[in-house]
Design an enzyme around this catalytic site. Sequence first.
Site, PDB file in Angstrom:
ATOM      1  CG  HIS A  19      32.647 102.907  60.580  1.00 18.07           C
ATOM      2  ND1 HIS A  19      33.605 102.535  59.583  1.00 18.07           N
ATOM      3  CD2 HIS A  19      33.036 102.681  61.680  1.00 18.07           C
ATOM      4  CE1 HIS A  19      34.695 102.091  60.492  1.00 18.07           C
ATOM      5  NE2 HIS A  19      34.170 102.138  61.523  1.00 18.07           N
ATOM      6  CG  HIS A  21      33.448 101.178  66.716  1.00 17.55           C
ATOM      7  ND1 HIS A  21      33.607  99.880  66.646  1.00 17.55           N
ATOM      8  CD2 HIS A  21      34.129 101.824  65.828  1.00 17.55           C
ATOM      9  CE1 HIS A  21      34.080  99.657  65.375  1.00 17.55           C
ATOM     10  NE2 HIS A  21      34.361 101.039  64.793  1.00 17.55           N
ATOM     11  CG  HIS A 199      36.544  97.955  61.244  1.00 15.80           C
ATOM     12  ND1 HIS A 199      35.456  97.568  61.357  1.00 15.80           N
ATOM     13  CD2 HIS A 199      36.890  99.355  61.971  1.00 15.80           C
ATOM     14  CE1 HIS A 199      34.855  98.644  62.058  1.00 15.80           C
ATOM     15  NE2 HIS A 199      35.476  99.453  62.381  1.00 15.80           N
ATOM     16  CD  GLU A 202      41.154 102.411  61.001  1.00 19.11           C
ATOM     17  OE1 GLU A 202      41.051 103.300  61.733  1.00 19.11           O
ATOM     18  OE2 GLU A 202      40.993 101.424  61.385  1.00 19.11           O
ATOM     19  CG  ASP A 280      35.904 105.010  63.580  1.00 18.12           C
ATOM     20  OD1 ASP A 280      35.302 103.923  64.132  1.00 18.12           O
ATOM     21  OD2 ASP A 280      37.011 104.987  63.169  1.00 18.12           O
ATOM     22  CG  ASP A 281      35.769 104.627  67.817  1.00 19.84           C
ATOM     23  OD1 ASP A 281      35.131 103.785  68.581  1.00 19.84           O
ATOM     24  OD2 ASP A 281      36.373 104.046  66.896  1.00 19.84           O
TER      25      ASP A 281
END
Length: 340
Positions: A19, A21, A199, A202, A280-281
């Site tokens: 996961h 990005h 997604h 969340e 994630d980021d």
Amino acid sequence: MDNISIEKFIAGIPKAELHLHIEGTFEPELMFEIAKRNDKKIPYKSVEELKNAYRFNNLQEFLDIYYAGANVLITVQDFYDLTWAYLTKVHEQNVVHVEIFFDPQTHTDRGISFDTVIKGIYNALEDGKEKLGISYQLIMSFLRHLDEASAFKTLEQALPYRDWISAVGLDSSELGNPPSKFERVFAKAREKGFITVAHAGEEGPAEYIWEALDLLKVTRIDHGNRCLDDNQLVEELAKRQIPLTLCPLSNLELKVVQDLKDHPITKMMDKNLLVTVNSDDPAYFGGYMNENYLGIAEALDLSKRDITELVINSFKASWLPESEKKKMITQIEVYFENNS
């Protein structure tokens, strides 16, 4: 718990990330460098000022700055440099397999061709496989705040690159944009042979996770924190061993949890859910894979066995061939035996 030893244990264990990005790996230094190269202005005077802006109260505040940063990406080389910077970083952290998202609409909506975006990313991934030994899968995400027509157009643009893209996903502003909005485009994607993920849960409710499973027929849920609100859903996820790609530092930064001590990952493990740890980021949320593992290890007093189980889950949940999964899981068990 011996912090030094758990830290070294985490640093050395071979990992998979499911996961991530690619636009969320855009470190401030590289953003300034590419902005200068392309003569693009960004609304911050320095790397420090930009880093200070990385304080978010919710998902939307983060997305606003994420899309602003993406604006400086214009050429194939830009997308290559972005992806290569991520791969070299995670190579240092012993990440050996990645399954990463890219958001074509973030770029095509501002006039950058789909071809430019994917060529830069793909070329870097191929180089990463050859030079760094990092295997990969590529996931194209639809932006859920945009309409279905835009997603269909993006799917059409992706078809010439079908061999490069393994799956389609769904990301961006979750609240008010349920998976059901994209039921038809996901059906079309499956018809074309794409794996599907989304997604869900969340910031959105457990109901969105049901929709992702029932309507989008996903094989994996990205995030999925809110599944614990629904016992029947937990039973279903456990029974089918649907992987959840959790992102601890992201959850903390976006206030999905107020403290890592409140993170639901151990509750989920206790309920036999197939949970994984991801970043994630990472440029925005203060950490790549090792930082995410260490953060929850310290907050939740995880043992080396717990860490090993989470790492094995990531390979189980990956789209690697079964033979490769077995090989990696054996390697991880040997690492545990030698370091515990």
